[in-house]
Design an enzyme around this catalytic site. Structure first.
Site, short mmCIF file in Angstrom:
data_model
loop_
_atom_site.label_atom_id
_atom_site.label_comp_id
_atom_site.label_asym_id
_atom_site.label_seq_id
_atom_site.Cartn_x
_atom_site.Cartn_y
_atom_site.Cartn_z
N HIS A 169 0.84 -1.20 0.00
CA HIS A 169 0.00 0.00 0.00
C HIS A 169 0.87 1.25 0.00
O HIS A 169 0.55 2.25 -0.66
CB HIS A 169 -0.93 0.00 1.21
CG HIS A 169 -2.05 0.98 1.12
ND1 HIS A 169 -2.02 2.18 1.80
CD2 HIS A 169 -3.22 0.96 0.43
CE1 HIS A 169 -3.14 2.85 1.54
NE2 HIS A 169 -3.88 2.14 0.71
N CYS A 170 1.99 1.20 0.70
CA CYS A 170 2.89 2.35 0.79
C CYS A 170 3.49 2.73 -0.56
O CYS A 170 3.80 3.91 -0.78
CB CYS A 170 4.03 2.06 1.76
SG CYS A 170 3.54 1.74 3.46
N ILE A 171 3.68 1.77 -1.45
CA ILE A 171 4.37 2.06 -2.71
C ILE A 171 3.41 2.23 -3.88
O ILE A 171 3.85 2.33 -5.03
CB ILE A 171 5.42 0.98 -3.06
CG1 ILE A 171 4.76 -0.36 -3.39
CG2 ILE A 171 6.42 0.82 -1.94
CD1 ILE A 171 5.70 -1.36 -4.04
#
Length: 357
Positions: free
Chosen positions: A349-351
């Site tokens: 999700h972060c990337i």
């Protein structure tokens, strides 16, 4: 899909901006289970940001892209000739390959947040201060402009600091966030009331549900996308401790208690599902890492969940299959992205950043 290389200028040429008469239009950030036009991500390109080891995070990103490409258009940023060549060699025609400049791959925080309005799509852009001044990298402040320009989305700018991973949306005016991030003196120095006013201004938020803090050793100061997520109207998921040695045991129970006591913008009491957590996970340096199954991506027909080879991962995947009966739930290793030391620290999700249809 056929492979193609898109070149995007890294200066501000031909930037599409909103006109003054458009600035008062109301925007809505669609929920992440909405139909997507594309999923944006980036290829690890700076070895210094990965302890000299680009192979491990690139392996995780490649597996993520292959999984997403089954049912989604993936737009993969590459920074420089070596990154382009390596991405093309590994992924071939799996994704649109787009040259752009960025500091590192955390597009959830540095990319635009795509919203909808009566005027069509709008890319919301916020200031960045390198996660409270910890990871100051060139081009992290401008890559979101490049993404918006390629997507041909008008830009609406805000002068306050906000990372996309710090807020989670239900599409109906409710936002999940943490005090640890949004009220941190190293961001805007906000009070709770100031933060809620800013979220109302940017997102038309009608209700903010506050969680105290995130996971132990989280580089981001407790981003909510690592601990709790909306999965439907009035429905959220969070983690349960994996055992007595879980370093986040008390935190995870407090998160669940906060959610179970909350109501959303529509007045509904939240339906809370707890998913087995990762538990005690140490990286290659022996440090306790903020590994989480909550850092999943919801995409067209798929939910891709980070896994770490722990004893609870199959139970976590089964629990999420019950939450997403209409999606194919896939576990993909994210050890390389989690990294160690100052490298990594996040997951899928972060990337990524989703672009709704």
């Amino acid at each position: 899909m056929p492979w193609r290389l898109l070149i995007v200028p890294t200066h501000r040429q031909q930037e599409v901006m909103m006109q003054p008469d458009d600035l008062n239009t109301t925007v809505v950030v669609p929920p992440e289970w909405a139909i997507l036009k594309a999923v944006w991500t980036a290829w690890p390109a700076n070895a210094d940001e990965w302890n000299g080891d680009l192979e491990s995070p690139r392996r995780d990103v490649a597996e993520l892209v292959r999984a997403l490409a089954e049912t989604n258009t993936v737009r993969l940023l590459v920074n420089g000739a070596e990154a382009e060549a390596s991405a093309r060699a590994v992924l071939g025609g799996t994704a649109d390959i787009i040259q752009a400049r960025y500091g590192d791959i955390w597009l959830r925080d540095t990319g635009p947040i795509f919203s909808r309005s009566d005027l069509g799509p709008i890319a919301l852009r916020f200031a960045t201060n390198s996660w409270g001044g910890k990871y100051d990298l060139p081009d992290d402040a401008t890559v979101g402009d490049d993404v918006a320009r390629i997507a041909e989305a008008p830009v609406r700018r805000f002068d306050f600091v906000l990372e996309g991973g710090a807020v989670d949306h239900d599409g109906e005016g409710t936002i999940l966030t943490t005090r640890q991030t949004l009220l941190n003196p190293n961001r805007n120095g906000w009070s709770k009331e100031q933060a809620e006013a800013a979220l109302a201004q940017a997102f038309n938020a009608r209700k903010v549900i506050w969680i105290d803090e995130g996971l132990h050793n989280d580089h981001t100061d407790g981003h909510v996308d690592n601990i709790a997520r909306f999965v439907g109207p009035g429905r959220v998921v969070c983690q349960a401790p994996a055992g007595d040695d879980d370093p986040n045991r008390e935190t995870l129970d407090a998160i669940a208690a906060s959610l179970e006591a909350a109501t959303d913008a529509c007045g509904r009491k939240l339906e809370v599902t707890r998913v087995p957590g990762v538990g005690l996970y140490r990286n290659a340096l022996g440090e306790i890492s903020p590994a989480s199954h909550m850092n999943f991506i919801i995409a067209n027909g798929l939910v891709i969940v980070p896994v770490y080879g722990t004893s609870t991962q199959e139970a976590a995947l089964e629990a999420l299959r019950g939450v997403f009966p209409d999606h194919k739930v896939i576990g993909v290793s994210s050890k390389g992205l989690l990294g160690c030391g100052t490298a990594g620290g996040g997951s899928f999700h972060c990337i990524t950043q989703q672009e709704p249809r």
